[in-house]
Design a protein around this motif. Structure first.
Motif, PDB file in Angstrom:
ATOM      1  N   PHE A 234       0.857  -1.186   0.000  1.00  0.00           N
ATOM      2  CA  PHE A 234       0.000   0.000   0.000  1.00  0.00           C
ATOM      3  C   PHE A 234       0.896   1.239   0.000  1.00  0.00           C
ATOM      4  N   ASP A 235       0.567   2.225  -0.812  1.00  0.00           N
ATOM      5  CA  ASP A 235       1.227   3.533  -0.716  1.00  0.00           C
ATOM      6  C   ASP A 235       0.648   4.266   0.479  1.00  0.00           C
ATOM      7  N   LEU A 236       1.529   4.889   1.276  1.00  0.00           N
ATOM      8  CA  LEU A 236       1.104   5.572   2.492  1.00  0.00           C
ATOM      9  C   LEU A 236       1.085   7.081   2.313  1.00  0.00           C
ATOM     10  N   SER A 237       0.273   7.715   3.154  1.00  0.00           N
ATOM     11  CA  SER A 237       0.115   9.165   3.064  1.00  0.00           C
ATOM     12  C   SER A 237       1.370   9.917   3.488  1.00  0.00           C
ATOM     13  N   ASP A 238       2.284   9.269   4.210  1.00  0.00           N
ATOM     14  CA  ASP A 238       3.520   9.937   4.625  1.00  0.00           C
ATOM     15  C   ASP A 238       4.629   9.750   3.602  1.00  0.00           C
ATOM     16  N   GLY A 239       4.289   9.197   2.443  1.00  0.00           N
ATOM     17  CA  GLY A 239       5.274   9.019   1.387  1.00  0.00           C
ATOM     18  C   GLY A 239       5.926   7.663   1.363  1.00  0.00           C
ATOM     19  N   GLY A 240       5.677   6.863   2.372  1.00  0.00           N
ATOM     20  CA  GLY A 240       6.271   5.528   2.413  1.00  0.00           C
ATOM     21  C   GLY A 240       5.317   4.483   1.850  1.00  0.00           C
ATOM     22  N   SER A 241       5.561   3.238   2.210  1.00  0.00           N
ATOM     23  CA  SER A 241       4.692   2.145   1.786  1.00  0.00           C
ATOM     24  C   SER A 241       4.715   1.060   2.854  1.00  0.00           C
ATOM     25  N   VAL A 242       3.718   0.203   2.819  1.00  0.00           N
ATOM     26  CA  VAL A 242       3.671  -0.902   3.756  1.00  0.00           C
ATOM     27  C   VAL A 242       3.311  -2.170   2.986  1.00  0.00           C
ATOM     28  N   GLU A 243       4.104  -3.218   3.200  1.00  0.00           N
ATOM     29  CA  GLU A 243       3.890  -4.471   2.491  1.00  0.00           C
ATOM     30  C   GLU A 243       3.003  -5.381   3.322  1.00  0.00           C
ATOM     31  N   VAL A 244       2.017  -5.995   2.673  1.00  0.00           N
ATOM     32  CA  VAL A 244       1.127  -6.921   3.364  1.00  0.00           C
ATOM     33  C   VAL A 244       1.034  -8.206   2.549  1.00  0.00           C
ATOM     34  N   TYR A 245       0.563  -9.250   3.227  1.00  0.00           N
ATOM     35  CA  TYR A 245       0.289 -10.514   2.540  1.00  0.00           C
ATOM     36  C   TYR A 245      -1.120 -10.934   2.905  1.00  0.00           C
ATOM     37  N   SER A 246      -1.897 -11.380   1.933  1.00  0.00           N
ATOM     38  CA  SER A 246      -3.264 -11.820   2.184  1.00  0.00           C
ATOM     39  C   SER A 246      -3.528 -13.141   1.487  1.00  0.00           C
ATOM     40  N   THR A 247      -4.112 -14.084   2.245  1.00  0.00           N
ATOM     41  CA  THR A 247      -4.539 -15.352   1.645  1.00  0.00           C
ATOM     42  C   THR A 247      -5.893 -15.192   0.960  1.00  0.00           C
ATOM     43  N   ARG A 248      -6.536 -14.033   1.162  1.00  0.00           N
ATOM     44  CA  ARG A 248      -7.842 -13.789   0.561  1.00  0.00           C
ATOM     45  C   ARG A 248      -7.830 -12.503  -0.258  1.00  0.00           C
ATOM     46  N   PRO A 249      -7.001 -12.442  -1.316  1.00  0.00           N
ATOM     47  CA  PRO A 249      -7.001 -11.239  -2.149  1.00  0.00           C
ATOM     48  C   PRO A 249      -8.346 -10.996  -2.825  1.00  0.00           C
ATOM     49  N   ASP A 250      -9.180 -12.027  -2.907  1.00  0.00           N
ATOM     50  CA  ASP A 250     -10.516 -11.855  -3.484  1.00  0.00           C
ATOM     51  C   ASP A 250     -11.361 -10.862  -2.692  1.00  0.00           C
ATOM     52  N   THR A 251     -11.035 -10.655  -1.393  1.00  0.00           N
ATOM     53  CA  THR A 251     -11.831  -9.764  -0.544  1.00  0.00           C
ATOM     54  C   THR A 251     -11.267  -8.344  -0.499  1.00  0.00           C
ATOM     55  N   ILE A 252     -10.380  -7.998  -1.431  1.00  0.00           N
ATOM     56  CA  ILE A 252      -9.664  -6.724  -1.357  1.00  0.00           C
ATOM     57  C   ILE A 252     -10.603  -5.517  -1.362  1.00  0.00           C
ATOM     58  N   PHE A 253     -11.773  -5.634  -2.001  1.00  0.00           N
ATOM     59  CA  PHE A 253     -12.717  -4.514  -2.010  1.00  0.00           C
ATOM     60  C   PHE A 253     -13.429  -4.351  -0.660  1.00  0.00           C
ATOM     61  N   GLY A 254     -13.246  -5.319   0.232  1.00  0.00           N
ATOM     62  CA  GLY A 254     -13.837  -5.217   1.562  1.00  0.00           C
ATOM     63  C   GLY A 254     -12.874  -4.677   2.601  1.00  0.00           C
ATOM     64  N   ALA A 255     -11.633  -4.311   2.175  1.00  0.00           N
ATOM     65  CA  ALA A 255     -10.645  -3.787   3.121  1.00  0.00           C
ATOM     66  C   ALA A 255     -11.096  -2.439   3.659  1.00  0.00           C
ATOM     67  N   SER A 256     -11.035  -2.254   4.985  1.00  0.00           N
ATOM     68  CA  SER A 256     -11.425  -0.962   5.564  1.00  0.00           C
ATOM     69  C   SER A 256     -10.357  -0.354   6.457  1.00  0.00           C
ATOM     70  N   PHE A 257      -9.266  -1.105   6.727  1.00  0.00           N
ATOM     71  CA  PHE A 257      -8.129  -0.524   7.447  1.00  0.00           C
ATOM     72  C   PHE A 257      -6.921  -1.430   7.265  1.00  0.00           C
ATOM     73  N   VAL A 258      -5.750  -0.915   7.635  1.00  0.00           N
ATOM     74  CA  VAL A 258      -4.500  -1.673   7.634  1.00  0.00           C
ATOM     75  C   VAL A 258      -4.011  -1.731   9.074  1.00  0.00           C
TER      76      VAL A 258
END
Length: 837
Positions: A234-258
């Motif tokens: 994810f690109d972050l608002s402070d200019g950085g990024s955060v790497e994540v791993y998900s076993t359910r990428p199909d639910t990506i439209f349901g993401a509401s926070f990190v």
């Protein structure tokens, strides 16, 4: 023969005879087919409990039976002797762990011998002895030489009072289980075994373990936890990024926070400028670290003020530091989808974050509200733009494809399994054979200097690891450069000791851990028996250790246990009463049980009878095997352990049950006294019953269906008792003695001595006449006007004419007809004659 069987004398006499004849000593040079029967070896706590008796009785019956079938049997016993209980005893009682442990071993060995188990005591081992753990050190060095051992900094639970690392299970409500101090998270250099290098083959190997319980294989499969998903940033608002791993990428439209872990770089960066963030991170470090604890703990978070941009919608998702995310799992950061993950759901509910449905059972349920919890099941995609209508599998593949095409993510296979952190900051364990030199770094101890033994002069008055503060033990010269250096003061996790003991049982040379050729002759263990509580850690570690040794060429076998059986527990009622507002528990020996309840023997007061649960020292609902053996004899308790309950289920203990078993011992004794070698005459029905029972009991023992075998023996005993004197009856008595020999060996020996030669422990299993397994007679029901009036025993396949004639010749049938006209006779061959009058 005496009027009654006296177990007090017979048990001791025959146990001594077996020892003198070395009946159960396995012969490595034998050409017989081999059977390796093994029960999980016990921790020497001081007393054998009833659960041990059940476990070892099952293995003992199988081992004795295999020997009677002409096999060379290895059935050994040893002691899983390192561990914290001994060290705790040292601190609490002022005794040395070694002395405490060896005294306990002596006591428990004597208890096992009183039960008459057919064990090869010549191979006895204790993991706390240098002649065992020195070889373990050599194996550890072999693994290190092949790149399977490494050292790295890792987060641990630190007890600041006891000054030691605690296992996750020893942290209770954030406090040390012994000191009660708030546990801290610390970074320490720890030793690890590369079990993750074997994740694929450990998982695939489960498919070949068809003689293991399905439940155990599923538990291991879930623990290894192979999953395929998407790793992206994810690109972050402070200019950085955060790497994540998900076993359910199909639910990506349901993401509401990190959410990120407390020791994630993002969390640490925020904490530099925020005292609140620092305090929240400190609170997280006082929490648990096991998956189970994270599931049940209240989900807490700290809003970092940073947002992450959704890769498809462009929405800004808040980034939280969360107590349910661990740095050791995945990337230490997660894409949170509350609608379809329960931890995320609880967190979102607490902090009033959006909970979106993106998977539904069908399209019509797209707007169905959640019923107070997340829904992690399958279905079709909804509210997900271009994914709508796809299956979960299709949607996963499509999101991964788009991420890879866009260059912001990649499909990746990950494992739940983590490398085995094997360091323990304890005295009573195998010293890790390494030396720390300021010039040469970490140096393995040369094998010629093994074993690295524990010092005897240790002090347990000061909390912490006695090896670390020992005045001389840790100070040595570097074996490479000769400069002053120090020993590694960590010891190995005791699970290492139990990960290869079955190999040492099979081969015990003095100059190496085992002989490869000898191992090939005995391994894998034909039948392994133990509690399901060891389904994951011990059994997985043993499988890993064996495969690791195979990879480096020390053994040829890859799976240590061909067949696994997990026995049920022995249970008992709980007896208690309230005293001063708390429950006070009483042992069964202190209670008089009545039809209406229970009273205390000491004063006759009423005692509450509680549930039947696993025997436990804290609830005092334990039965002392020594008392049972002294009262009823070893065979009665052995028989009780095999009776009634299927061996995989729990066995409720009852005084009436053990008394019934003792009566059956005497009943058999009286029957054996009726053996008459001079008897004549044939009883064809009894012959058939005997041979059918021999075959069925053999099959039951082979499949560990001991309760079925017991039922068949009861049935045969009744048939023999009812039969008239004949040669067939005497044969049945003699063969019945052999059938009960694996289960009631002392009774069998005592009776065998009166009409046999040698020891029944060295006798062969009765031969079966295949012709007698086939039923050549059948019972025919004879009905008159639809009512049963008589039965006929006839040759199987008798003609309709013969059956009609026999039925009409019956006096009972003629009385029922009473002169009436017979209108029709219906004959069903081998089953029925129905006379219509």
């Amino acid at each position: 023969m005496t009027e009654r069987f006296d177990p007090a004398q017979a048990d001791v006499r025959w146990q001594a005879a077996w020892d003198e004849a070395q009946c159960f000593k396995a012969d490595d040079t034998s050409t017989k087919p081999r059977s390796y029967v093994l029960e999980m070896f016990p921790y020497p706590s001081g007393r054998i409990h009833i659960g041990h008796v059940r476990n070892y009785t099952m293995g003992d019956v199988l081992a004795r039976y295999k020997r009677m079938r002409g096999h060379e049997v290895l059935h050994p016993m040893g002691w899983d002797a390192f561990g914290m209980p001994a060290e705790n005893a040292a601190m609490e009682k002022g005794v040395h762990p070694g002395g405490w442990t060896r005294d306990n071993i002596a006591n428990m060995k004597a208890q096992l011998k009183r039960l008459g188990f057919a064990l090869d005591w010549s191979r006895e081992l204790a993991t706390c002895e240098p002649d065992y753990y020195g070889h373990e050190q050599a194996l550890f060095l072999d693994m290190y030489a092949h790149g399977l051992v490494y050292r790295k900094e890792s987060a641990v639970n630190w007890d600041p009072v006891d000054m030691t690392v605690l296992a996750n299970e020893q942290v209770i409500d954030g406090r040390g289980w012994r000191s009660g101090a708030l546990v801290e998270k610390r970074k320490l250099n720890q030793w690890f075994l590369k079990i993750t290098d074997f994740a694929d083959e450990l998982l695939e190997g489960l498919g070949n373990l068809d003689k293991w319980p399905e439940k155990v294989r599923t538990m291991q499969e879930n623990w290894i936890g192979k999953s395929q998903g998407l790793q992206f940033s994810f690109d972050l608002s402070d200019g950085g990024s955060v790497e994540v791993y998900s076993t359910r990428p199909d639910t990506i439209f349901g993401a509401s926070f990190v959410a990120v872990a407390a020791d994630h770089p993002i969390a640490q960066g925020v904490a530099k400028d925020s005292a609140e963030a620092q305090e929240f991170i400190a609170e997280c470090k006082r929490g648990g670290t096991t998956a189970a604890e994270l599931e049940t703990a209240e989900k807490l978070g700290f809003d970092t003020g940073i947002t992450a941009k959704h890769p498809f919608t462009g929405a800004d998702l808040p980034v939280f530091i969360a107590n349910f995310v661990l740095m050791d799992y995945g990337t230490g950061a997660v894409m949170a989808v509350p609608g379809h993950d329960q931890r995320d759901f609880e967190f979102a509910t607490k902090y009033e974050l959006p909970i979106l449905r993106v998977v539904a059972a069908n399209a019509d349920d797209a707007d169905k509200p959640f019923a107070g919890e997340a829904e992690a099941g399958d279905g079709v995609l909804v509210h997900s733009d271009f994914l709508n209508g796809m299956s979960v599998a299709e949607a996963k593949a499509e999101v991964i494809r788009r991420a890879q095409d866009g260059g912001w993510g990649e499909g990746k296979t990950v494992w739940r399994l983590r490398d085995w952190g094997i360091s323990r900051q304890r005295y009573w364990g195998t010293p890790i054979p390494f030396i720390h030199c300021e010039v040469c770094g970490v140096v393995p101890v040369p094998k010629k200097h093994l074993p690295v033994t524990l010092p005897e002069d240790v002090d347990f008055q000061t909390p912490g690891n006695p090896l670390e503060r020992h005045p001389t033990w840790k100070h040595v010269d570097c074996p490479q450069c000769g400069h002053a250096a120090r020993r590694e003061t960590d010891t190995l996790d005791t699970f290492a000791d139990s990960s290869w003991y079955f190999l040492r049982f099979a081969s015990q040379p003095g100059d190496k851990p085992f002989d490869k050729e000898a191992i090939a002759k005995w391994l894998p263990v034909e039948q392994y028996i133990g509690g399901i509580e060891h389904a994951i850690l011990h059994l997985l570690y043993a499988r890993f250790w064996t495969r690791a040794l195979a990879r480096i060429g020390l053994v040829d076998v890859k799976e240590p246990f061909a067949s696994l059986f997990t026995q049920g527990m022995v249970t008992h009622e709980v007896y208690s009463r309230k005293e001063g507002g708390r429950d006070v528990y009483f042992a069964p020996s202190e209670i008089t049980r009545t039809a209406d309840g229970a009273t205390l023997k000491a004063d006759g007061s009423t005692i509450e009878v509680g549930k039947v649960i696993k025997m436990s020292k804290s609830k005092k609902n334990v039965v002392d095997p020594d008392e049972i053996v002294a009262t009823y004899g070893a065979d009665a308790i052995r028989w009780f352990m095999l009776s009634d309950s299927p061996p995989e289920r729990d066995l409720p203990w009852s005084e009436a049950g053990i008394e019934g078993c003792a009566r059956f011992v005497q009943r058999l004794w009286r029957l054996f006294a009726q053996f008459d070698a001079s008897a004549e005459g044939e009883d064809k029905a009894l012959d058939r019953k005997l041979h059918q029972t021999i075959a069925a009991v053999a099959e039951d023992i082979e499949s560990l269906g001991f309760n079925k075998a017991v039922a068949r023996i009861y049935e045969l005993t009744g048939a023999v008792e009812k039969a008239k004197p004949s040669a067939s009856r005497s044969t049945a008595i003699r063969e019945l003695l052999l059938l009960i020999a694996p289960m009631m060996p002392h009774l069998a020996e005592e009776a065998y001595a009166t009409f046999g030669k040698g020891l029944v422990a060295e006798a062969l299993w009765p031969e079966v006449d295949p012709a007698l397994l086939v039923e050549d007679e059948v019972t025919i029901a004879v009905q008159v006007k639809g009512k049963l009036r008589d039965t006929l025993t006839v040759a199987k396949g008798a003609s309709k004419e013969d059956l009609e004639a026999l039925a009409l010749a019956s006096e009972k049938v003629q009385r029922a007809i009473d002169g009436a006209e017979i209108r029709k006779v219906i004959v069903v061959p081998d089953r029925l004659v129905n006379i219509v009058a």
